[in-house]
Design an enzyme around this catalytic site. Structure first.
Site, PDB file in Angstrom:
ATOM      1  N   HIS A   1       0.844  -1.196   0.000  1.00 42.58           N
ATOM      2  CA  HIS A   1       0.000   0.000   0.000  1.00 42.58           C
ATOM      3  C   HIS A   1       0.884   1.254   0.000  1.00 42.58           C
ATOM      4  CE1 HIS A   1      -3.269  -2.465   2.266  1.00 42.58           C
ATOM      5  NE2 HIS A   1      -3.698  -2.243   1.035  1.00 42.58           N
TER       6      HIS A   1
ATOM      7  N   CYS B   1      -3.264   0.925   9.840  1.00 39.21           N
ATOM      8  CA  CYS B   1      -4.231  -0.061   9.335  1.00 39.21           C
ATOM      9  C   CYS B   1      -5.301  -0.395  10.348  1.00 39.21           C
ATOM     10  CB  CYS B   1      -3.533  -1.375   8.997  1.00 39.21           C
ATOM     11  SG  CYS B   1      -1.937  -1.204   8.249  1.00 39.21           S
TER      12      CYS B   1
HETATM   13  C1  CIR Z   1      -3.792  -7.461   3.701  1.00 37.63           C
HETATM   14  O1  CIR Z   1      -2.929  -8.021   3.007  1.00 37.63           O
HETATM   15  O2  CIR Z   1      -4.769  -6.905   3.199  1.00 37.63           O
HETATM   16  C2  CIR Z   1      -3.634  -7.462   5.194  1.00 37.63           C
HETATM   17  N1  CIR Z   1      -3.018  -8.678   5.595  1.00 37.63           N
HETATM   18  C3  CIR Z   1      -2.818  -6.288   5.648  1.00 37.63           C
HETATM   19  C4  CIR Z   1      -3.523  -4.991   5.435  1.00 37.63           C
HETATM   20  C5  CIR Z   1      -2.768  -3.854   5.981  1.00 37.63           C
HETATM   21  N2  CIR Z   1      -3.514  -2.682   5.842  1.00 37.63           N
HETATM   22  C6  CIR Z   1      -2.987  -1.495   5.622  1.00 37.63           C
HETATM   23  O3  CIR Z   1      -1.801  -1.381   5.446  1.00 37.63           O
HETATM   24  N3  CIR Z   1      -3.817  -0.471   5.541  1.00 37.63           N
END
Ligand code: CIR
Length: 257
Positions: A165, A252
């Site tokens: 991201h 997140c």
């Molecule tokens: C994913 O791969 O979607 C989750 N395991 C991690 C998401 C992390 N979210 C973020 O950085 N906003």
């Protein structure tokens, strides 16, 4: 470009299924759910200590990644754009987050083929930087424009390359300071910002959460901590080891209102 006062946050508790969260690499040690819950509780406590009213949604076991609520929406000026997550296994997480948001803000939505993860959306004042990634496509970025340009926001798309991201590699600390992992996105993508480089060996420190004058950062990154403090910010470290195993970091875990 200072950050706004955060009064409320929505978070979601850790499900028993968390060890099955999406991860780009199998972690050396599996996710320890009990430790993740302790880290999450410390995160909630840190937000509360900064004057934030924290609403904790119940976990949804069918969604191992559901604690990463940031990806489910982006919020500004009383509007939430509900995301359509880029990872198929995460689609549906946004529904209960939208229900919680509806009590506070007006909702906008997006439909296929649009995909967007909130982790790709970095707000700096009245500017959204939208990462174009494996999770966020052109139609998703277009929905950010449609929802927020009429409110006076500028929207700039930024290719994130191989990063998960946009906010995996950068954060706005306030006062125009951008923390940016060296070797990730060229600093020129963020014209007018003061860039604070994060050395490659501390790249996991590039995701910080600035809340009401304090920068919450992952523990264990002394060079980055020193740089943030030298720029005049107060820092509080939080252990984020279990979230990192699932490619998650501090932003997140919450939606800030
Ligand atoms: C994913 O791969 O979607 C989750 N395991 C991690 C998401 C992390 N979210 C973020 O950085 N906003």
């Amino acid at each position: 470009m200072s950050t706004m006062t955060v009064r409320r946050a929505i978070v979601r508790a850790i499900p028993d299924s968390f060890p099955r969260a999406v991860a780009r690499e199998v972690p050396a040690e599996p996710i320890a759910v009990a430790r993740a819950r302790r880290q999450h509780a410390a995160y909630v406590e840190a937000l509360a200590a900064l004057g934030v009213a924290v609403e904790v949604l119940p976990p949804v076991d069918a969604f191992p990644d559901c604690c990463f609520v940031e990806d489910c929406a982006i919020v500004a000026d009383g509007v939430a754009l509900v995301a359509r997550p880029g990872a198929a296994s995460r689609r549906g997480e946004e529904e209960t987050v939208a229900e919680a948001l509806a009590a506070h803000v007006r909702l906008e939505f997006m439909a296929a083929p649009a995909t967007l993860d909130g982790g790709d959306c970095l707000r700096v004042g009245r500017h959204w930087y939208v990462g174009r990634s494996e999770r966020t496509n052109a139609a998703g970025a277009r929905r950010v424009r449609e929802a927020f340009e009429p409110l006076g926001f500028a929207v700039t798309e930024v290719p994130v390359g191989r990063s998960l991201h946009l906010k995996s590699v950068c954060s706005h600390l306030g006062s125009g300071w951008l923390l940016l992992a060296e070797g990730s996105i060229p600093a020129g993508a963020f014209a007018g910002m003061r860039v604070m480089p994060v050395p490659a060996h501390e790249a996991n420190a590039a995701n910080c959460l600035a809340v009401n004058g304090t920068v919450l950062m992952a523990a264990g990154f002394p060079a980055t901590r020193n740089a943030i403090e030298a720029a005049g910010f107060r820092v509080r470290e939080l252990d984020a080891s279990e979230f990192r195993k699932a490619d998650g970091a501090l932003t997140c875990l919450s939606l800030l209102l």
